[in-house]
Design a protein around this motif. Structure first.
Motif, mmCIF file in Angstrom:
data_model
loop_
_atom_site.group_PDB
_atom_site.id
_atom_site.type_symbol
_atom_site.label_atom_id
_atom_site.label_comp_id
_atom_site.label_asym_id
_atom_site.label_seq_id
_atom_site.Cartn_x
_atom_site.Cartn_y
_atom_site.Cartn_z
ATOM 1 N N TYR A 680 0.820 -1.211 0.000
ATOM 2 C CA TYR A 680 0.000 0.000 0.000
ATOM 3 C C TYR A 680 0.856 1.264 0.000
ATOM 4 N N PHE A 681 2.117 1.155 0.474
ATOM 5 C CA PHE A 681 2.998 2.325 0.525
ATOM 6 C C PHE A 681 3.797 2.512 -0.764
ATOM 7 N N LEU A 682 3.570 1.679 -1.766
ATOM 8 C CA LEU A 682 4.199 1.893 -3.068
ATOM 9 C C LEU A 682 3.414 2.954 -3.823
ATOM 10 N N SER A 683 4.100 3.987 -4.275
ATOM 11 C CA SER A 683 3.421 5.063 -4.995
ATOM 12 C C SER A 683 2.865 4.544 -6.310
ATOM 13 N N GLN A 684 1.598 4.809 -6.541
ATOM 14 C CA GLN A 684 0.956 4.413 -7.789
ATOM 15 C C GLN A 684 1.113 5.481 -8.870
ATOM 16 N N TYR A 685 1.852 6.543 -8.559
ATOM 17 C CA TYR A 685 1.926 7.688 -9.460
ATOM 18 C C TYR A 685 3.263 7.809 -10.166
ATOM 19 N N VAL A 686 4.141 6.800 -9.997
ATOM 20 C CA VAL A 686 5.419 6.803 -10.704
ATOM 21 C C VAL A 686 5.592 5.462 -11.405
ATOM 22 N N SER A 687 6.407 5.447 -12.432
ATOM 23 C CA SER A 687 6.633 4.242 -13.217
ATOM 24 C C SER A 687 7.618 3.327 -12.502
ATOM 25 N N ALA A 688 7.312 2.020 -12.499
ATOM 26 C CA ALA A 688 8.226 1.040 -11.909
ATOM 27 C C ALA A 688 9.495 0.912 -12.736
ATOM 28 N N VAL A 689 9.458 1.376 -13.979
ATOM 29 C CA VAL A 689 10.648 1.343 -14.832
ATOM 30 C C VAL A 689 11.564 2.516 -14.518
ATOM 31 N N ASN A 690 10.997 3.713 -14.425
ATOM 32 C CA ASN A 690 11.806 4.904 -14.149
ATOM 33 C C ASN A 690 12.141 5.050 -12.671
#
Length: 753
Positions: A680-690
């Motif tokens: 739940y603390f992983l930001s959903q607003y940034v790319s997992a690639v970048n």
């Protein structure tokens, strides 16, 4: 009684019953069932013969009611505690003993499980044999020695009769020294080489260093921490345009090089503080294959045309202590403070100019990329109630040197835990959840094997992986116990170390030994996850709660880690011949924690731990409130989000305590919410690639709390109002999203908050 009689008749509308004494030879009472409709009973002579008298009806009803009451009383009086598993009500904040009341149909309670574990755990001889076997020679990734060791582990797992064994392979681009053009270090005057400085062992290098030649002045920067570079700035010393020289310790090589590059340095030299031998270490500021960030390095993968942002653009090279003496002795003023003095150095300047002002330092790094197949070896024990939820325990297998401390002890403990728990399963232990035992490859290059596995199966693992335990470098001494962990494990670790003897003192628990040192024992025992560990990748990248623990030597740190002297004898000598017993102690801590994680009905993860963590972070942010107000910004919504998260944990805790924990669906419903707290603390607003490390509290990138604090610490003119507003908004809504997810169903959100 009349109401019961009506129920009795309603249950059998089409049959009449008659109890009568036979009129022929047999005079025993019999029960006859007549299938005639009830409407015929009043008019039919045959029906009247078989009708039940009111006295007999009362007798039957009395017998039924009495039997029912007796059954209920018997059930209540004979119900016994569950012997197979521990049902926790999720209360991690009370002072009650950790072992909770148990329910269920199996025959083992916690003390019996501990006894069974101790019974099959060896006396340390098998652990010693395996440490020696793993560390008898260097076995870097891609070597024949590492391949043979992987096959040995696979066959060993199969010999334990585990439920499943397999190998997961990846292709990664690793970096090795060039044999035709070795790395070099020179003192130059213009285009002329004045002196060649022997760097030490030519096999020692920094994987993922930039391959290039640089030259310039030389500046000493202590450990290479951000505060060390800031101190130089305060002294008026410029790092830009010069090489820097730093000592080992406190930070990983990757962090030292990352800080140096941000400060404008041209290159980095790293020397050992307490040993003549050069020290190995990769400099990719991250984990996994830096050539496929966010993507798995399977052979069939179409590699993306970009590389990890954590790859340095400057060269780095380890050097020997004698080479460092030669260089530091040439530096001009100002003189270093005592706190910056390394090893047996008396005094020297910090640079960047040298005593001969025209002289400069030239560093040439020529490392070459090589494609290597990596092999992760797996063995699993299938869970009985929640087989789809995994408890993963892993250890690095490869090592650039012999690697007794780096990979030997961890691999030996992994094998011993796999053998012991498999024996327990064959003798009655039934874990609720599946346990995966993993030997990782590519650890010395930045936990590549572990990270690539996460990248390859991320869409599956975020639903299945409940917890990860790392056994990397578990024994570096025996003075202090150290746990680098997600906050969710703090209570579990505390309760486990209360039950395991300290290796230095029998009959005294690790907990008692640590608390004797002071009231603030948690500050010494509990630490954040390291950024270059497999545990960090599990939490910051995949959102899986992770921990690793080890025994360390504070007074005299183990100086042979990541050197060719990291042998069994070197490590054993540090502990005065007690290496097997210390490793056995770690195995006991790891094993008991593994049993709790795989066995308890409710996962023993303290989802309330982040309440205090968030409060401390908000108190830090509050110091910048005036600066924010002057820019028309506020932390009000962030405070509200933190409050919502706290209430969500309290509601979940109450719901668990009031629920039927005999119901498997209810148990799994709660466990899914608990195991995903880090996710739940992983930001959903940034790319997992970048931005692979999306965790807002532990990760790296503009979406993190660390980046927000760094931005606020800038001078007024250096703050970007729009970017700052965006950082606060995204951090706030990620936290609010965590609160919403923890609350349960979408229709519960508005009701709760």
């Amino acid at each position: 009684m009349e109401s019961v009689r009506k129920i009795f008749h309603a249950a059998m509308p089409s049959q009449s019953y008659s109890i009568y004494r036979g009129v022929e030879e047999d005079d025993e009472a019999e029960l006859h069932i007549e299938d005639s409709p009830r409407t015929d009973q009043r008019s039919s002579p045959k029906a009247s013969r078989f009708s039940i008298s009111p006295q007999y009806q009362k007798l039957i009803i009395t017998v039924i009611v009495t039997g029912f009451i007796a059954f209920i009383l018997g059930y209540i009086s004979t119900r016994r505690p569950c012997t197979t598993c521990n049902i926790s009500n999720g209360d991690f904040t009370s002072d009650e003993p950790y072992e909770q009341e148990q329910y269920g149909p199996v025959t083992m309670d916690w003390s019996e499980l501990k006894d069974l574990f101790t019974k099959y755990l060896t006396d340390g001889q098998r652990i010693e044999e395996n440490i020696r076997k793993v560390s008898r020679a260097p076995h870097p990734s891609g070597s024949q020695e590492d391949g043979d060791l992987a096959d040995h582990l696979l066959q060993t797992f199969r010999g334990y009769n585990m439920d499943h064994t397999w190998v997961d392979s990846h292709f990664a681009e690793l970096q090795f020294p060039s044999r035709s053009q070795p790395n070099s270090l020179n003192i130059v005057n213009g285009s002329e080489i004045v002196e060649r400085i022997p760097i030490g062992d030519p096999d020692v290098y920094c994987p993922y260093s930039a391959s290039k030649t640089v030259e310039g002045g030389l500046t000493y920067v202590n450990y290479g921490r951000q505060e060390d570079f800031q101190k130089l700035k305060d002294w008026g010393v410029q790092v830009t345009g010069s090489l820097v020289i730093v000592r080992t310790g406190l930070l990983s090589f990757a962090e030292k090089v990352y800080n140096a590059e941000r400060a404008g340095a041209l290159g980095v030299l790293i020397f050992p503080e307490s040993s003549e031998t050069s020290v190995y270490g990769h400099v990719h500021f991250g984990t996994g294959d830096p050539n496929t960030p966010g993507f798995p390095s399977f052979n069939h993968t179409q590699f993306p045309p970009f590389k990890s942002s954590g790859l340095p653009k400057i060269p780095a090279q380890p050097i020997s202590l004698s080479a460092a003496r030669s260089l530091l002795g040439r530096l001009s003023n100002p003189s270093i403070p005592n706190s910056w003095r390394a090893a047996d150095f008396l005094s020297h300047g910090v640079g960047p100019t040298m005593t001969t002002s025209s002289h400069r330092v030239q560093l040439k790094v020529t490392n070459e990329p090589v494609s290597v197949e990596l092999h992760n070896v797996f063995g699993s024990i299938t869970g009985r109630s929640e087989p789809e939820h995994y408890i993963v325990v892993g250890a690095q297998r490869d090592s650039w040197g012999p690697g007794a401390a780096k990979s030997g002890v961890g691999t030996a403990i992994l094998l011993e835990l796999a053998r012991t728990i498999t024996m327990m399963v064959h003798n009655g232990f039934q874990p609720r959840r599946t346990i995966l035992f993993v030997s990782w490859d590519g650890g010395d290059f930045g936990s590549i094997g572990a990270t690539e596995w996460l990248e390859g199966y991320l869409s599956m693992l975020h639903l299945k992986a409940a917890a990860y335990m790392s056994l990397d470098t578990p024994v570096l001494g025996d003075e202090n116990f150290l746990a680098k962990t997600s906050p969710l494990f703090n209570n579990l670790i505390e309760n486990i170390i209360k039950q395991v003897d300290n290796p230095r003192q029998s009959k005294q628990s690790i907990y008692d030994y640590m608390t004797m040192k002071g009231s603030n024992w948690k500050a010494e025992v509990m630490a954040p996850l390291k950024k270059d560990s497999s545990a960090f990748a599990f939490t910051a990248f995949a959102g899986v709660p992770a921990l690793e623990f080890s025994f360390i030597e504070n007074s005299q740190p183990y100086k042979f880690l990541d050197t060719k002297q990291d042998t069994y004898d070197s490590l054993n000598q540090v502990m005065y011949g007690r290496l097997p017993s210390v490793a056995l102690c770690v195995a006991e801590v790891a094993g008991l924690a593994l049993i709790k994680l795989s066995h308890d009905h409710i996962l023993p993860l303290d989802y309330t731990a982040y309440n205090d963590v968030l409060l401390k972070h908000l108190m830090t942010l509050q110091t910048y409130e005036k600066k924010l107000k002057s820019r028309g910004l506020s932390l009000e919504w962030l405070y509200s989000a933190r409050g919502d998260y706290t209430r969500a944990t309290q509601i979940l805790k109450k719901a668990i305590s009031q629920s039927d924990l005999h119901n498997e669906k209810v148990i799994q419903f709660f466990n899914v919410r608990i195991m995903r707290v880090e996710f739940y603390f992983l930001s959903q607003y940034v790319s997992a690639v970048n931005s692979p490390y999306r965790h807002i509290l532990l990760g790296r990138g503009e979406h993190t709390l660390e980046a927000l604090l760094e931005h606020l610490s800038r001078a007024q003119n250096d703050i970007d109002d729009n970017e700052l507003h965006k950082q606060i908004a995204l951090f706030t809504w990620t936290l609010e999203g965590a609160a919403n997810a923890l609350s349960g169903e979408v229709w519960e959100v508005q009701r709760s908050f």
